[in-house]
Design a protein around this motif. Sequence first.
Motif, short mmCIF file in Angstrom:
data_model
loop_
_atom_site.label_atom_id
_atom_site.label_comp_id
_atom_site.label_asym_id
_atom_site.label_seq_id
_atom_site.Cartn_x
_atom_site.Cartn_y
_atom_site.Cartn_z
N LEU B 160 -20.23 25.10 21.34
CA LEU B 160 -21.39 24.23 21.55
C LEU B 160 -21.85 23.64 20.23
CD1 LEU B 160 -23.41 23.09 23.54
CD2 LEU B 160 -24.87 25.07 23.15
N THR B 161 -21.79 24.46 19.18
CA THR B 161 -22.18 23.95 17.85
C THR B 161 -21.29 22.78 17.47
OG1 THR B 161 -22.83 26.17 17.22
CG2 THR B 161 -22.54 24.58 15.45
N ALA B 162 -19.99 22.93 17.70
CA ALA B 162 -19.06 21.85 17.36
C ALA B 162 -19.32 20.63 18.23
CB ALA B 162 -17.62 22.34 17.54
N LEU B 163 -19.61 20.86 19.50
CA LEU B 163 -19.86 19.73 20.41
C LEU B 163 -21.08 18.93 19.97
CD1 LEU B 163 -19.26 21.34 23.92
CD2 LEU B 163 -17.87 19.60 22.84
N ILE B 164 -22.04 19.62 19.33
CA ILE B 164 -23.24 18.90 18.91
C ILE B 164 -23.09 18.37 17.49
CG2 ILE B 164 -25.71 19.16 18.45
CD1 ILE B 164 -25.77 21.34 20.60
N GLN B 165 -22.60 19.25 16.60
CA GLN B 165 -22.58 18.90 15.19
C GLN B 165 -21.47 17.93 14.82
OE1 GLN B 165 -22.11 22.33 12.68
NE2 GLN B 165 -24.26 22.41 12.20
N ASP B 166 -20.35 18.03 15.48
CA ASP B 166 -19.16 17.28 15.05
C ASP B 166 -18.98 15.98 15.80
OD1 ASP B 166 -17.22 20.35 14.50
OD2 ASP B 166 -18.80 19.37 13.35
N ILE B 167 -20.06 15.43 16.29
CA ILE B 167 -19.97 14.15 17.01
C ILE B 167 -20.80 13.11 16.26
CG2 ILE B 167 -20.58 12.97 19.16
CD1 ILE B 167 -18.22 14.85 19.47
N PRO B 168 -20.22 11.92 16.01
CA PRO B 168 -21.01 10.84 15.36
C PRO B 168 -21.89 10.17 16.40
CG PRO B 168 -18.74 10.13 15.72
CD PRO B 168 -18.83 11.51 16.26
N TRP B 169 -23.08 10.70 16.56
CA TRP B 169 -23.94 10.25 17.65
C TRP B 169 -24.33 8.79 17.55
CZ3 TRP B 169 -23.97 12.92 21.83
CH2 TRP B 169 -23.75 14.31 21.77
N TRP B 170 -24.60 8.31 16.31
CA TRP B 170 -25.02 6.92 16.19
C TRP B 170 -23.87 5.96 16.44
CZ3 TRP B 170 -29.65 6.15 17.26
CH2 TRP B 170 -30.65 7.05 16.87
N VAL B 171 -22.65 6.40 16.20
CA VAL B 171 -21.50 5.56 16.54
C VAL B 171 -21.45 5.39 18.06
CG1 VAL B 171 -18.99 5.42 16.50
CG2 VAL B 171 -20.21 6.26 14.51
N LEU B 172 -21.68 6.50 18.74
CA LEU B 172 -21.71 6.45 20.21
C LEU B 172 -22.81 5.50 20.69
CD1 LEU B 172 -19.67 8.74 20.79
CD2 LEU B 172 -21.41 9.81 22.19
N PHE B 173 -23.96 5.61 20.04
CA PHE B 173 -25.08 4.75 20.45
C PHE B 173 -24.75 3.29 20.22
CE2 PHE B 173 -29.41 4.01 21.56
CZ PHE B 173 -29.79 2.90 20.82
N GLY B 174 -24.14 3.02 19.04
CA GLY B 174 -23.76 1.64 18.74
C GLY B 174 -22.82 1.08 19.79
N VAL B 175 -21.86 1.89 20.21
CA VAL B 175 -20.91 1.42 21.22
C VAL B 175 -21.64 1.16 22.54
CG1 VAL B 175 -18.93 2.13 22.60
CG2 VAL B 175 -18.94 2.54 20.15
#
Lengths: 324, 601
Positions: B160-175
């Motif tokens: 779960l830590t990896a699922l949250i920490q290792d994701i570029p959230w703002w890149v996802l938002f931009g897309v």
Amino acid sequence: MNWLMRRGRMRGHFVVWGLLKINLWKMNLVRGFFLVGVLVFIAGCGSSELPNATHNFKEGISELQFQVLPNAPPDRIYQGSGFKIILEGENRAAYDLQQVDVKVVGLDQKYFALSNTEQTVPQLMGRSLANPLGDKEYFEFSGVANQLFENANEYGANYFVKASYRSKMDFADTICLNPNLYDVYDSGCKVETRKSYGGQGAPLAVTDIEEIMYPSGAGGEAEFRIHIANRGQGRVGVVTVGKAQLGNEELTCEFKGQPSNGLLPGGEDTRITLKTVRFTENVQEGVLVCKTFLKDSRSYTTTLSADFGYEYEWKRQFSLRLVR
Amino acid sequence: MAQQAEDTKSSEPVRGSSVASGEGVSRSVPLVIIFLGLGLFVWKMFYGPSLSTAVVSFLLCLLGTWALAEKIEKKKMALFVPLLLFSIWYFLFNRTVDPTNLLYLVLVFGVLSVILGFFTHGESVQPELYGLLPVVFFFLDIGLLEFLKGQLGLVPTPLLTALIQDIPWWVLFGVLTLPGKVSEKEGVNFAIDAFRIFAILYVVFVLVAPTLPAMTLGKDSVIPGVGQLQQAQAAERAKLHTESSFVSSVKCVFVDGTYDNIPGCVAERQKQVELGAICEQERKIQPDTPAFEKCKEDEQKRKERELLSVSGVNDPTISKPTTIMFVQGNYFPKSMVKMKGQPLKVSYPVEFKVDNPRKQEIAASFSCKFVQGQSEIMGEITSGVEQKLAGETISKTVVCQPPVGIDLQGNYNLMYMAELRGLTSRSRLQRVFIPVIKDVQAEAVMIKDIEQAHFGGGIFGGGNAVSQAPPDLARINFAFGNPLENPIIKPGNDLIVSSSIENTGNGKITRILEYQLKLGDAGLSVVSGSDASCLQGAGLEVPDQKMLGKQTVYLPTCFVALPKALQELKEYELREFEAEVRYDYMLTQTFPIQVNVVATT
């Protein structure tokens, strides 16, 4: 006037009729009570447990039964007080029990200090005509309840009563032998290839017998597969076959399913031979295979008998409560 | 002319109303978010989160709100309402999970939405809903993990830590905020649409995942250990910069050259990084120094002791707890007025209450001090500094006065302290010793009978296989066996013994006077070469463990051997063992007071 008289007469009839009804009812009531009383008398006479002279104890499943006497021990034991655990053991099997060993296991001596935790009785006679109820023995364990931990309100303890003993079981039945498999006109007895039984008055029981005939020479070869199983509430340990006979002739028997080297899971038991089987925790049954050659070629009935010796263990959980 | 119109038409951006379609919406802002988000992600991977990254994340949140504003034709200011309320909750209310405060915020949001909706004829609803999106991503980027650990006390699994920490959230938002038709190629547009759907599902999954039991643990670090979940420790550890598992994997391959056992290498790296982070960031020791290495070693040993830490429970047969407290009565002068220049003649009485169901004799020392900011003024206890207390219910008045000649003025925290000396706590533990049974099946049946009869729970079943103690201010937890937690002991192996002293009250253990595990009564003896102080000791120092919410003093572990009598049993035996600890305990309690000074007329 006439009307009045008629009314009076009618009233009178009713009264008479009412009185008659009451009388009849009373008579029926009396008869009813009489009948019931006779029935009770007959039933009472006929309900005695005492067997008659021909009662066969060696049937069904019976074993040594225990019960705790009331208030021995009491529901609550006060700290610092003495108590007794008294078990009544009644042998309801049809056989004598040898070396009956009864233990109380699992009580912490810190709370319940028992002066003795084991008792042994050399023999408990089984049920017979001379002793139709079987032997009864009281096993008494005395102890003292110690103090509770700190200011605890109570302490509950589970413990086991374990009983172990040796006993035997006798089997006998009349069977039909017909070595002539090809003679359909033999007017002798009818062979039953499989017979079932409801027990021989012990926890260990012969449950089925299979009869297999092989034509061979002048007579034939007979094989009897005797299935035995534990039908009691405890656990059977080692079972040893004693004498197995067909009529007057001794049979050659051996238990099937034994490891060839005699070693059993969990360790070596030097008592284990082909005449012996150890029932495991999961498998409480075995098969004894007996063979013999038949000399007569005609069908006939005879007695198949076998006796078995076995070790038996029984346990049950009880509770004690120590209170402030 | 028609061609010109068509060309004009195709070059003009068309204002769309749907985020998902976003036809003709400008791509520039989402692209900026994507690139900045990617940069932020890479920076955090190598240098860890910090205040700067939080600020950048917040700026991206504002940028994201602006990107959404381009899609909304009317009432764009309503977009900022969710962001405003989120900021209040996150920064001012400190991510509170208190139901009252949460309800208050939800009500405010509701009232604001209704008012806005009333004045805008319902046109502000859609922008408000859109405004939640950047807020959600902001929370995912910087707040969710810490929130889970710090506020909810949950400990996420490494997954779960990896699922949250290792994701570029703002890149996802931009897309997500890109226009519907990014390219002339249908394939590219299809891929982006599919990615959008995946991104939305992923966000929903991550928000729901912490509720799944498999996603949270009782352990709070990659180094196994810590028998109890400590909220404060989790919050502290959450602030440490530890290496992302992705970065650890990369370093294992390209730096360490470990190809054949990457998971093991990652675990070891993360362990060393965490130990280093504790020593550098918490203990403030310079890295690459002998003291730093020593700190890592000590921390490692502490973790190993915690690995063998044992827990205990309150004895279910003992219902009355030991409690101590200071109680402010009606005559306590919380606020008073004095004339300037006149001496302060006031006493501050409080009631010291002790529920002492085990009727211990307690020696108590009282003290008090007036605290104002960083300054402290020791007060005088006029009701008797040293007192002997006894009885099942103890109630004493403790009076504190300011020292003579000291002029109090303003707001103070009046701190009362009671040190109780020579307290005793006993614990008990059940173990069952079984005989040697050659038949494996028979042994299994016996073990099953024992588990059901003695450890099945309830008053008759012993409750559990851990040590039990009365609900006192501290207790000694202990266990022995092989393995440690197994209450059924077979002959053959030596047994490991482990114990700890746990603070279960509302104060602090100041000193361990002595402790004893009474295993010798059953003939158990410490194996030669093992630390004999595991069974008894005296005069222990108690470390000031700020990180842990509860004090726990770990005692030495050792191995003990079974005596011959317990190796040659014919039937199983149930035995109960006792342990005892004597300790000093300090209770500190603070009451606010106010002294107002007025000028003489």
